[in-house]
Motif scaffolding. Structure first.
Motif, PDB file in Angstrom:
ATOM      1  N   TRP A   1       0.924  -1.366  -0.079  1.00 15.31           N
ATOM      2  CA  TRP A   1       0.137   0.127  -0.073  1.00 15.31           C
ATOM      3  C   TRP A   1       0.783   1.368   0.121  1.00 15.31           C
ATOM      4  O   TRP A   1       0.384   2.301  -0.415  1.00 15.31           O
ATOM      5  CB  TRP A   1      -0.829   0.075   1.367  1.00 15.31           C
ATOM      6  N   VAL A   2       1.991   1.420   0.613  1.00 16.48           N
ATOM      7  CA  VAL A   2       2.866   2.476   0.841  1.00 16.48           C
ATOM      8  C   VAL A   2       4.125   2.082  -0.153  1.00 16.48           C
ATOM      9  O   VAL A   2       4.779   1.277   0.030  1.00 16.48           O
ATOM     10  CB  VAL A   2       3.200   2.694   2.294  1.00 16.48           C
ATOM     11  N   ALA A   3       4.443   2.729  -1.293  1.00 16.34           N
ATOM     12  CA  ALA A   3       5.082   2.647  -2.235  1.00 16.34           C
ATOM     13  C   ALA A   3       6.531   2.504  -1.651  1.00 16.34           C
ATOM     14  O   ALA A   3       7.051   3.345  -0.927  1.00 16.34           O
ATOM     15  CB  ALA A   3       4.975   3.709  -3.219  1.00 16.34           C
ATOM     16  N   GLY A   4       7.362   1.410  -2.035  1.00 11.36           N
ATOM     17  CA  GLY A   4       8.672   1.291  -1.550  1.00 11.36           C
ATOM     18  C   GLY A   4       8.834   0.923  -0.091  1.00 11.36           C
ATOM     19  O   GLY A   4       9.970   0.847   0.476  1.00 11.36           O
ATOM     20  N   GLN A   5       7.736   0.786   0.670  1.00  7.72           N
ATOM     21  CA  GLN A   5       7.795   0.237   2.203  1.00  7.72           C
ATOM     22  C   GLN A   5       6.963  -0.839   2.405  1.00  7.72           C
ATOM     23  O   GLN A   5       5.834  -0.650   2.550  1.00  7.72           O
ATOM     24  CB  GLN A   5       7.209   1.607   2.902  1.00  7.72           C
ATOM     25  N   ILE A   6       7.655  -1.828   2.432  1.00  6.56           N
ATOM     26  CA  ILE A   6       6.960  -3.388   2.427  1.00  6.56           C
ATOM     27  C   ILE A   6       6.451  -3.385   3.924  1.00  6.56           C
ATOM     28  O   ILE A   6       6.722  -2.935   4.675  1.00  6.56           O
ATOM     29  CB  ILE A   6       8.143  -4.421   2.225  1.00  6.56           C
ATOM     30  N   PHE A   7       4.924  -3.834   3.996  1.00  8.72           N
ATOM     31  CA  PHE A   7       4.227  -4.189   4.993  1.00  8.72           C
ATOM     32  C   PHE A   7       3.654  -3.021   5.927  1.00  8.72           C
ATOM     33  O   PHE A   7       3.018  -3.265   6.853  1.00  8.72           O
ATOM     34  CB  PHE A   7       4.718  -5.206   5.855  1.00  8.72           C
ATOM     35  N   VAL A   8       4.347  -1.846   5.431  1.00 11.16           N
ATOM     36  CA  VAL A   8       3.761  -0.687   6.429  1.00 11.16           C
ATOM     37  C   VAL A   8       2.312  -0.529   6.167  1.00 11.16           C
ATOM     38  O   VAL A   8       1.661  -0.166   7.267  1.00 11.16           O
ATOM     39  CB  VAL A   8       4.580   0.521   6.022  1.00 11.16           C
ATOM     40  N   GLY A   9       1.750  -0.507   5.100  1.00  6.69           N
ATOM     41  CA  GLY A   9       0.238  -0.425   4.981  1.00  6.69           C
ATOM     42  C   GLY A   9      -0.437  -1.529   5.642  1.00  6.69           C
ATOM     43  O   GLY A   9      -1.565  -1.325   6.158  1.00  6.69           O
ATOM     44  N   SER A  10      -0.091  -2.791   5.979  1.00  9.01           N
ATOM     45  CA  SER A  10      -0.538  -3.850   6.349  1.00  9.01           C
ATOM     46  C   SER A  10      -0.820  -3.426   8.207  1.00  9.01           C
ATOM     47  O   SER A  10      -1.840  -3.517   8.809  1.00  9.01           O
ATOM     48  CB  SER A  10       0.340  -4.993   6.756  1.00  9.01           C
ATOM     49  N   TYR A  11       0.084  -2.870   8.539  1.00 12.97           N
ATOM     50  CA  TYR A  11       0.355  -2.342  10.088  1.00 12.97           C
ATOM     51  C   TYR A  11      -0.982  -0.669  10.167  1.00 12.97           C
ATOM     52  O   TYR A  11      -1.363  -0.657  11.144  1.00 12.97           O
ATOM     53  CB  TYR A  11       1.548  -1.852  10.393  1.00 12.97           C
ATOM     54  N   LEU A  12      -0.939  -0.142   8.947  1.00 16.07           N
ATOM     55  CA  LEU A  12      -1.890   0.840   9.051  1.00 16.07           C
ATOM     56  C   LEU A  12      -3.391   0.390   9.043  1.00 16.07           C
ATOM     57  O   LEU A  12      -4.444   0.798   9.677  1.00 16.07           O
ATOM     58  CB  LEU A  12      -1.500   1.775   7.843  1.00 16.07           C
ATOM     59  N   ALA A  13      -3.723  -0.801   8.313  1.00 19.09           N
ATOM     60  CA  ALA A  13      -4.827  -1.560   8.466  1.00 19.09           C
ATOM     61  C   ALA A  13      -5.023  -2.141   9.602  1.00 19.09           C
ATOM     62  O   ALA A  13      -6.176  -2.139  10.209  1.00 19.09           O
ATOM     63  CB  ALA A  13      -4.908  -2.483   7.135  1.00 19.09           C
ATOM     64  N   GLN A  14      -4.014  -2.664  10.531  1.00 19.58           N
ATOM     65  CA  GLN A  14      -4.148  -3.080  11.691  1.00 19.58           C
ATOM     66  C   GLN A  14      -4.681  -2.203  12.725  1.00 19.58           C
ATOM     67  O   GLN A  14      -5.609  -2.257  13.494  1.00 19.58           O
ATOM     68  CB  GLN A  14      -2.865  -3.659  12.037  1.00 19.58           C
ATOM     69  N   ALA A  15      -4.326  -0.897  12.450  1.00 23.69           N
ATOM     70  CA  ALA A  15      -4.807   0.259  13.439  1.00 23.69           C
ATOM     71  C   ALA A  15      -6.070   0.564  12.951  1.00 23.69           C
ATOM     72  O   ALA A  15      -7.081   0.777  14.057  1.00 23.69           O
ATOM     73  CB  ALA A  15      -3.893   1.307  13.186  1.00 23.69           C
ATOM     74  N   GLY A  16      -6.522   0.254  11.902  1.00 23.54           N
ATOM     75  CA  GLY A  16      -8.124   0.527  11.536  1.00 23.54           C
ATOM     76  C   GLY A  16      -8.924  -0.653  12.260  1.00 23.54           C
ATOM     77  O   GLY A  16     -10.008  -0.227  12.689  1.00 23.54           O
ATOM     78  N   LEU A  17      -8.225  -1.783  12.279  1.00 28.98           N
ATOM     79  CA  LEU A  17      -9.167  -2.923  13.242  1.00 28.98           C
ATOM     80  C   LEU A  17      -9.452  -2.543  14.622  1.00 28.98           C
ATOM     81  O   LEU A  17     -10.483  -2.511  15.206  1.00 28.98           O
ATOM     82  CB  LEU A  17      -8.383  -4.251  13.212  1.00 28.98           C
ATOM     83  N   SER A  18      -8.245  -1.811  15.143  1.00 30.43           N
ATOM     84  CA  SER A  18      -8.363  -1.334  16.676  1.00 30.43           C
ATOM     85  C   SER A  18      -9.532  -0.328  16.824  1.00 30.43           C
ATOM     86  O   SER A  18     -10.164  -0.187  17.730  1.00 30.43           O
ATOM     87  CB  SER A  18      -7.062  -1.207  17.049  1.00 30.43           C
ATOM     88  N   LEU A  19      -9.451   0.486  15.898  1.00 29.01           N
ATOM     89  CA  LEU A  19     -10.400   1.792  15.729  1.00 29.01           C
ATOM     90  C   LEU A  19     -11.861   1.396  15.461  1.00 29.01           C
ATOM     91  O   LEU A  19     -12.811   1.629  16.317  1.00 29.01           O
ATOM     92  CB  LEU A  19      -9.957   2.688  14.479  1.00 29.01           C
ATOM     93  N   VAL A  20     -12.040   0.350  14.922  1.00 33.04           N
ATOM     94  CA  VAL A  20     -13.557  -0.338  14.931  1.00 33.04           C
ATOM     95  C   VAL A  20     -13.886  -0.904  16.031  1.00 33.04           C
ATOM     96  O   VAL A  20     -14.939  -0.926  16.564  1.00 33.04           O
ATOM     97  CB  VAL A  20     -13.573  -1.142  13.656  1.00 33.04           C
ATOM     98  N   ALA A  21     -13.029  -1.520  16.592  1.00 34.49           N
ATOM     99  CA  ALA A  21     -13.067  -2.074  18.171  1.00 34.49           C
ATOM    100  C   ALA A  21     -13.628  -1.185  19.013  1.00 34.49           C
ATOM    101  O   ALA A  21     -14.418  -1.510  19.996  1.00 34.49           O
ATOM    102  CB  ALA A  21     -11.935  -3.090  18.469  1.00 34.49           C
ATOM    103  N   PHE A  22     -12.831  -0.409  19.046  1.00 33.65           N
ATOM    104  CA  PHE A  22     -13.036   1.014  19.960  1.00 33.65           C
ATOM    105  C   PHE A  22     -14.573   1.460  19.742  1.00 33.65           C
ATOM    106  O   PHE A  22     -15.335   1.767  20.899  1.00 33.65           O
ATOM    107  CB  PHE A  22     -11.819   2.171  19.813  1.00 33.65           C
ATOM    108  N   ALA A  23     -15.032   1.863  18.640  1.00 32.63           N
ATOM    109  CA  ALA A  23     -16.204   2.043  18.599  1.00 32.63           C
ATOM    110  C   ALA A  23     -17.229   1.048  18.881  1.00 32.63           C
ATOM    111  O   ALA A  23     -18.284   1.375  19.436  1.00 32.63           O
ATOM    112  CB  ALA A  23     -16.405   2.273  16.941  1.00 32.63           C
ATOM    113  N   LEU A  24     -17.125  -0.081  18.629  1.00 32.23           N
ATOM    114  CA  LEU A  24     -17.879  -1.327  18.978  1.00 32.23           C
ATOM    115  C   LEU A  24     -18.041  -1.159  20.892  1.00 32.23           C
ATOM    116  O   LEU A  24     -19.315  -1.338  21.285  1.00 32.23           O
ATOM    117  CB  LEU A  24     -17.471  -2.597  18.515  1.00 32.23           C
TER     118      LEU A  24
END
Length: 420
Positions: free
Chosen positions: A185-208
């Motif tokens: 997701w982030v050009a030239g930065q392997i798996f950085v986007g994966s951890y940004l998506a992971q932060a989104g999971l925790s944000l949804v959990a917070f809302a729930l």
């Protein structure tokens, strides 16, 4: 006049009474709503943890100054879980379950962003720190299963725990898949986007978790509380903690070293994700019926089955190093963990009174995840120095000791039943 007043009172009572005219749409009870929120939050939390478990050892090997430190990020996550367990319990005792769970979700967001920063900057220490915060998130979230017991009642403890733990089935697919999706997701930065998506999971959990409604702590801490030393002297409590700790430590140590072993045996990197994915399915899919097994056979007997399955895993992985050996062995490892962990947790709930629950739960979480942290810290060193076979053989004495302890407590229960 009197009959009119009586008719009005009946009409008001009828208006206030919930409607049951449509049997196809049953009214959802607060306990069921709470269980659904807790199970969904568990699924989101475990998706974040499984994503890290899938990637952290491999990324640690890329970032670490020494290959023996490759599993340090995973170890930091488990240490974070153990470290947070006591403060989480004390905080919830003062403020309630929901504020504690919300703080945990915030730790998950911060940990994910810190991991992304560590990868972006190629900073191993920052990456390890982010995994520590993710583990702290799990330290708070591990109380979801106890909150489920409080929502459902002691009589349904096994089924409530199983329902919440079953949320991990979603994690088996969502966690590794997010790792794959976010890889570039982030050009030239392997798996950085994966951890940004992971932060989104925790944000949804917070809302729930904002929707969670549990009874106030003061209403649940009823009755007389014994001194902690007296509670800890109970054999049933010792077996519950010891069994859950051994099951978790064996599972996490082998799981941590598995990605390194797959690559070390010459298999392609693409084999790592499906092995971890189906291992997680093995961990959580049995939860749909583990509660029923406990209700029928008892927690000690289910724990025994778990330790036998964990020994079966050792036999499988020692028989070869092909993809199917890793896959079948890790599935068996997951199922064995499920029986040992849920059985141990259910047995734990039988050892304390309502007023003692928070302090006993805190001791249990600290012991289980403290032991798991030691196992994880030793995983990288054992694999690097002695190899995959020795790492698996090393867990056999621990599993045999836990199996014998579960057999002993079952016999004690049987003698007590005969005496009464």
């Amino acid at each position: 006049m009197r009959s009119t007043r009586r008719w009005n009172a009946c009409w008001r009572a009828r208006k206030l009474r919930p409607s049951t005219s449509n049997p196809r749409r049953p009214m959802q009870t607060p306990s069921r709503a709470n269980l659904l929120i807790l199970a969904s939050s568990q699924a989101l939390m475990l998706s974040a943890i499984v994503l890290s478990m899938t990637l952290a050892a491999v990324l640690g090997a890329m970032l670490a100054p020494d290959r023996g430190l490759a599993t340090l990020p995973v170890a930091a996550m488990v240490v974070g879980t153990a470290f947070a367990s006591m403060p989480a319990s004390m905080l919830m005792r003062r403020m309630g379950r929901r504020p504690g769970f919300l703080i945990g979700a915030l730790l998950g967001i911060g940990g994910s962003l810190l991991c992304a920063l560590g990868l972006y900057e190629s900073d191993f220490a920052v990456f390890v720190g982010g995994n520590f915060l993710l583990g702290s998130y799990q330290g708070f979230a591990n109380y979801y299963r106890f909150a489920a017991v409080e929502a459902a009642g002691p009589a349904r403890a096994g089924k409530a725990i199983s329902m919440v733990v079953a949320g991990g089935v979603v994690a088996a697919f969502l966690g590794p898949q997010l790792g794959v999706w976010g890889r570039d997701w982030v050009a030239g930065q392997i798996f950085v986007g994966s951890y940004l998506a992971q932060a989104g999971l925790s944000l949804v959990a917070f809302a729930l978790l904002l929707l969670l409604r549990l009874p106030p702590e003061a209403q649940q801490d009823t009755g007389h509380a014994r001194p902690l030393a007296d509670i800890l002297r109970q054999p049933v409590l010792g077996v519950a903690i010891f069994g859950a700790a051994i099951g978790y430590a064996v599972m996490i140590m082998v799981m941590t070293a598995t990605p390194l072993a797959i690559l070390g045996c010459g298999l392609p990197e693409s084999d790592v994700a499906p092995v971890i994915q189906w291992h997680v399915v093995g961990m959580f899919a049995p939860s749909f019926f583990t509660g029923a097994l406990i209700a029928r056979f008892g927690a000690p007997r289910v724990m025994q089955a778990g330790f036998v399955l964990l020994l079966g895993h050792v036999a499988l992985v020692l028989s070869g190093v092909e993809f199917l050996h890793f896959l079948s062995g890790l599935v068996l490892l997951g199922v064995g963990w499920n029986f040992a962990f849920i059985g141990g947790t259910t047995l734990l709930t039988q050892s304390y009174r309502p007023a003692e629950r928070l302090k006993v739960q805190a001791v249990n979480e600290f012991a289980v995840f403290g032991f798991a942290a030691l196992a994880t810290l030793s995983a990288g060193w054992l694999y690097d120095r002695f190899g995959w076979a020795v790492l698996n053989v090393a867990v056999i004495p621990l599993l045999l000791a836990a199996l014998l302890a579960a057999i002993a407590i079952e016999r004690q229960f049987r003698r007590a039943a005969l005496a009464t």
